[in-house]
Each structure stands twice: as C-alpha cells, then as structure tokens.
Design an enzyme around this catalytic site. Sequence first.
Site, PDB file in Angstrom:
ATOM      1  N   GLU A   1       6.776 -53.598 -27.261  1.00 57.72           N
ATOM      2  CA  GLU A   1       8.020 -54.350 -27.383  1.00 57.72           C
ATOM      3  C   GLU A   1       8.857 -54.236 -26.116  1.00 57.72           C
ATOM      4  O   GLU A   1       8.830 -53.210 -25.423  1.00 57.72           O
ATOM      5  CB  GLU A   1       8.836 -53.851 -28.585  1.00 57.72           C
ATOM      6  CG  GLU A   1       8.224 -54.237 -29.919  1.00 57.72           C
ATOM      7  CD  GLU A   1       8.547 -53.263 -31.030  1.00 57.72           C
ATOM      8  OE1 GLU A   1       8.385 -53.653 -32.192  1.00 57.72           O
ATOM      9  OE2 GLU A   1       8.939 -52.124 -30.742  1.00 57.72           O
ATOM     10  N   THR A   2       9.593 -55.305 -25.838  1.00 62.86           N
ATOM     11  CA  THR A   2      10.586 -55.328 -24.765  1.00 62.86           C
ATOM     12  C   THR A   2      11.868 -55.912 -25.346  1.00 62.86           C
ATOM     13  O   THR A   2      11.824 -56.858 -26.138  1.00 62.86           O
ATOM     14  CB  THR A   2      10.104 -56.177 -23.576  1.00 62.86           C
ATOM     15  OG1 THR A   2       8.981 -55.527 -22.965  1.00 62.86           O
ATOM     16  CG2 THR A   2      11.194 -56.353 -22.536  1.00 62.86           C
TER      17      THR A   2
END
Length: 226
Positions: free
Chosen positions: A46-47
């Site tokens: 995830e970002t």
Amino acid sequence: MALTIDLVDVFVDEAGAHGNPLGIAWASPSTRGRERDIVADVGFSETVFIDSVSGRDARARIFGRAGELPFSGHPLVGLAAWLLGSGDDIRSIAVPAGDVRVRADGDLVFVRALPEWAPEFQLEQLDSVEAVEGVDPDAYGRGLHYVWAWIDEGGGRVRARMFAPGLGIREDEATGSAAIRLSAQLARDLDIRQGAGSMLRTHSRYLGQQIEVGGRTSPARTFELG
C-alpha cells in the site's frame, strides 16, 4: 517529473526491526489516475497519498495493488506517525471511510476507527503459538485470513499471521485492520506479535464501539520515483 516518496516501516518492534513497509506521497495532478501504477512501482502492498494538511486535520487516500481502499490500518498509523514526526500536530485524518482520530503516546502512535471500516477477515484461532508459526501460507486461497493463538490470554498477548494470496499478498507482515477486527471480536485490548516480529497494540474501550490500533513507526527514508 520525479515523484518524491517517503518510505517507513509500520509496527516495528522496540529495536526498530520488522514492520510493514509503506510509501507516502503528496497527491498532485501528476499522481491523479496513476495511483495504482505508483503502488506497483514502489513495490509495497500500500501507498498513501496526502491530499491536504490544514491545522490539526489531514485528508488522504490509500491505494493498494487492487485499487483504492476506504480504510487500512498500517497506512494510517504510518502516515500519522510521519506527519507528527514532521512537526504537524495532527489529530484527525479524513479518508473515504470516515474521520480517523490520531493520538500519540511516547513513541507509539494510534489511530481510532470503527471495526466495520476494516475489511472482513476470517479470524481463525489455533491451539498454540507453534501451530500459528507452522501454518503454510500456500494452504490459503481467496479471502483474508488472520490466524492467531494466545501467547498469554490473561495478559492479552497474541501471536498472529495474515494471508491474502488472492490479493497477491502471500503473507502480510503487520495488518492493522485485522488487529482491529480481532480486538472488536474479543472485546479487549491486545498486544499482537505478527509476521516475523512486528508489534501491534489495540485498545477496545473507545465509546464501546471504536477500536484504537497503533505501534511504532521507523524514521522515513526518501527516494525519487520516475
């Protein structure tokens, strides 16, 4: 044009080891519509993209490999710690699921959320820590699987692992959303050791509904993408 990404590890142990890596970026016209590509280039599960910070309030969006997530635990804990470490006296982060409250306690940073904001996990209690550590991630297919056992039931200490191969995650090192779901199901505070040694803490006392999850986050390191 290069995009600056800050990288942190979320839910590290007391020595700063382990933790789930997270990319943090400021949203801009150049990132809009490219978030999934950026997540793939960064290479983490995830970002988080920061839309704005105003006073004690921030707005952000979280993207994983499959697209945008309305809520996710480790990105919000990591972002909150990163903002606080940057000098922002942040108290709330707005994401599509709702407003997530932020609290710092020494070197621990917590976020507070309703359990239903987190994805549904198949919570599977095993008989022993050894049984959890012996699980083969490849035995799991579709869905989100959180297997756990008591280390010390009286002390609320748990050993856990999470598998989501259907989402391209053979094993997740530290899963804040799953910790929220487990704490809500058990209706108690927990100290969770997940993955190779990541440490998560939960508090279930907020308004009888909201769960707080938190831990330590590593200092950021920066790189340029593109």
